[in-house]
Scaffold this active site. Structure first.
Site, PDB file in Angstrom:
ATOM      1  N   ALA A  17      14.000  47.493  36.018  1.00  0.00           N
ATOM      2  CA  ALA A  17      13.345  48.307  34.993  1.00  0.00           C
ATOM      3  C   ALA A  17      12.143  47.636  34.344  1.00  0.00           C
ATOM      4  O   ALA A  17      11.020  48.154  34.391  1.00  0.00           O
ATOM      5  CB  ALA A  17      14.373  48.701  33.932  1.00  0.00           C
ATOM      6  N   ARG A  28      -1.750  51.070  36.645  1.00  0.00           N
ATOM      7  CA  ARG A  28      -2.438  52.249  36.095  1.00  0.00           C
ATOM      8  C   ARG A  28      -3.722  51.860  35.384  1.00  0.00           C
ATOM      9  O   ARG A  28      -4.707  52.605  35.395  1.00  0.00           O
ATOM     10  CB  ARG A  28      -1.521  52.981  35.107  1.00  0.00           C
ATOM     11  N   SER A  47      14.122  49.220  40.940  1.00  0.00           N
ATOM     12  CA  SER A  47      13.994  50.336  39.998  1.00  0.00           C
ATOM     13  C   SER A  47      15.200  51.265  40.045  1.00  0.00           C
ATOM     14  O   SER A  47      15.075  52.471  40.188  1.00  0.00           O
ATOM     15  CB  SER A  47      12.710  51.126  40.287  1.00  0.00           C
ATOM     16  N   CYS A  51      22.978  51.565  34.574  1.00  0.00           N
ATOM     17  CA  CYS A  51      23.797  52.349  33.637  1.00  0.00           C
ATOM     18  C   CYS A  51      24.487  53.515  34.337  1.00  0.00           C
ATOM     19  O   CYS A  51      25.505  54.017  33.852  1.00  0.00           O
ATOM     20  CB  CYS A  51      22.926  52.892  32.509  1.00  0.00           C
ATOM     21  N   ARG A  78       1.619  52.119  45.890  1.00  0.00           N
ATOM     22  CA  ARG A  78       0.764  52.016  44.705  1.00  0.00           C
ATOM     23  C   ARG A  78       0.068  50.653  44.647  1.00  0.00           C
ATOM     24  O   ARG A  78      -0.361  50.219  43.580  1.00  0.00           O
ATOM     25  CB  ARG A  78       1.604  52.236  43.450  1.00  0.00           C
ATOM     26  N   VAL A  88      12.920  33.960  43.397  1.00  0.00           N
ATOM     27  CA  VAL A  88      12.117  32.890  42.798  1.00  0.00           C
ATOM     28  C   VAL A  88      13.060  31.791  42.343  1.00  0.00           C
ATOM     29  O   VAL A  88      14.013  32.037  41.587  1.00  0.00           O
ATOM     30  CB  VAL A  88      11.267  33.416  41.634  1.00  0.00           C
ATOM     31  N   ASP A 293      16.576  42.493  30.090  1.00  0.00           N
ATOM     32  CA  ASP A 293      17.840  41.894  29.679  1.00  0.00           C
ATOM     33  C   ASP A 293      17.805  40.376  29.567  1.00  0.00           C
ATOM     34  O   ASP A 293      18.819  39.766  29.220  1.00  0.00           O
ATOM     35  CB  ASP A 293      18.949  42.282  30.662  1.00  0.00           C
ATOM     36  N   TYR A 436      20.049  74.032  12.205  1.00  0.00           N
ATOM     37  CA  TYR A 436      21.397  74.560  11.968  1.00  0.00           C
ATOM     38  C   TYR A 436      21.564  75.924  12.605  1.00  0.00           C
ATOM     39  O   TYR A 436      20.710  76.806  12.478  1.00  0.00           O
ATOM     40  CB  TYR A 436      21.688  74.698  10.472  1.00  0.00           C
TER      41      TYR A 436
END
Length: 461
Positions: A17, A28, A47, A51, A78, A88, A293, A436
């Site tokens: 992520a 971009r 990617s 979760c 891309r 690494v 993380d 409501y």
């Protein structure tokens, strides 16, 4: 000075992520002619949604690939040089280079960088216990882990499962196993599940889980994973009992994966995560960023550094890092500690501080707990929920909210998350103009009922 034929080179460690959000955002802003992007990922997938793994295991998500937001080939299309199955092994900050190893061939090489992103994620806590590496014992962190667990479930004739730990991962995996027809026992070190809640709210989760057919064992420290003659798991042992198991899930949590950063001399916090500034730049470094993380973040309510490994934060970190590495400007101010989960039809949510968090930082507070329903009481499907709210003594500033209930309970925590971010008082919250209609809420939303009660208690105190 650029090192890639007149172009700058951005190197990204970690292909999930935070790392790939950073790479994509930088792309971009700057084209291949200006910025070369090289990303390293040691696993088979990029990617993906960790979760979502419990819901894939539980069958709500029918296939693994639904959890992959963007494949390696899509990233390469891309103009991102994404090198899969490449780990690494060393970061040379002074020399501005990283050493990488091809996992399959073992070949190693150095890659220089102008800018570096560290997004190494987290590693599951795996206790050092006899038998913990036996066949049938699973952690659940990657898609490979999920597939290995599904293979075990499919090949196991027995239907007894033990989940070790009752945090978010533990309760979600308990649901997944219930959905697959297993008898589920959850063994937890604490007395109540969900240590991210106060014990009185955790007790509600405990009762509800038992009502769903899950056996909850609290105040239990696992001492050994017992195996049979075939070497496979057969039970989980505590000091006082044994719990038969055909499969065991470790849901004890995660820790920041910062061994590379530590070896490189980069600054780590009290929780073991990398420390960054508001731009997600590693403290003391001009051209190194970190996110996801593997970092610690500022809690906007307590003012303290906190470790909160969530995909929502990781994606935001990546956007901020990519913007800054791509020549723009963005910041990540911090978090209020919002999280939501479920086990079967029970929804569990929290934001802000627990009682012990508030005490730890020296705050005095009042607490209130209210019972309400998700819809108008006369409307079909109205379900009960319990809301607990903490407010600062004298000022009335909202400090935290916890919610346990059925359908419609969990996402109400977002009201409190916004109020915490805006530093609202509980008195100010009572005037919030919330939507409501009887199918969606009582005329006084449960969160506002709690705010009214908290405001009254603060005034009278």
């Amino acid at each position: 000075m650029s090192i890639a034929g007149g172009r700058e080179r951005l190197v990204v460690i970690g292909g999930d992520a935070a790392g790939m959000s950073a790479a994509s955002q930088a792309r971009r802003l700057r084209g291949p002619g200006e910025l070369e992007i090289v990303a390293f990922e040691r696993g088979h997938f990029t990617s993906f949604s960790a979760c979502g793994i419990p819901y894939w295991v539980g069958g709500q998500v029918p296939e693994r690939d639904r959890l992959i937001a963007r494949t390696a080939d899509e990233h390469r299309a891309r103009d991102i040089d994404l090198r899969m199955r490449t780990e690494v092994t060393e970061v040379d900050v002074a020399g501005q280079r990283v050493r990488a190893r091809d996992v399959d061939s073992g070949a190693e090489y150095w890659t220089p960088y102008d800018k570096l992103v560290i997004a190494t994620g987290a590693r599951p806590v795996r206790p050092d216990l006899p038998g913990v590496d036996a066949p049938g014992v699973h952690g659940v962190q990657t898609l490979d882990d999920g597939q290995a667990l599904l293979d075990t479930l499919a090949g196991t004739p027995g239907r007894r499962a033990v989940v070790v730990g009752a945090g978010y991962i533990g309760v979600e995996m308990a649901e997944a196993l219930i959905r697959r027809g297993f008898e589920v026992t959850v063994v937890n070190r604490g007395r109540e599940p969900m240590s991210t809640l106060d014990p009185d709210m955790g007790r509600l989760v405990h009762r509800a889980m038992e009502g769903l057919g899950i056996t909850m064992v609290g105040d239990a420290e696992v001492t050994e994973v017992l195996t049979g003659r075939d070497g496979r798991v057969r039970a989980v042992a505590t000091r006082d009992a044994e719990f038969p198991a055909d499969v065991v899930i470790l849901g004890i949590g995660v820790r920041p994966e910062t061994a590379l950063a530590r070896a490189a001399g980069l600054p780590l916090g009290a929780h073991g995560g990398l420390l960054t500034d508001l731009a997600m730049r590693v403290r003391g470094q001009e051209n190194v960023w970190a996110g996801g993380d593997c970092v610690e973040v500022l809690n906007l309510v307590s003012g303290q550094q906190q470790y909160v490994p969530l995909g929502t934060h990781a994606n935001k970190h990546g956007q901020v890092i990519g913007t800054n590495a791509g020549g723009g400007y963005a910041t990540f101010p911090g978090v209020v500690g919002t999280a939501v989960s479920k086990v079967c039809d029970l929804e569990i949510a929290r934001t802000g501080l627990r009682e012990k968090d508030a005490r730890r930082v020296g705050l005095r507070f009042e607490t209130v707990t209210i019972e309400s329903t998700s819809r108008a009481g006369y409307y079909p499907g109205a379900a009960p929920m319990t809301v607990k709210m903490l407010a600062e003594t004298r000022t009335g500033r909202l400090l935290g909210v916890q919610i346990v209930g059925r359908e419609g309970a969990g996402k109400r925590v977002d009201i409190a998350a916004v109020a915490l971010t805006a530093r609202m008082t509980v008195e100010e919250m009572t005037a919030l103009d919330l939507g409501y209609a009887p199918p969606f809420s009582p005329v006084w939303d449960p969160v506002l009922v709690a705010a009214r009660k908290a405001a009254s208690k603060v005034r009278s105190g």
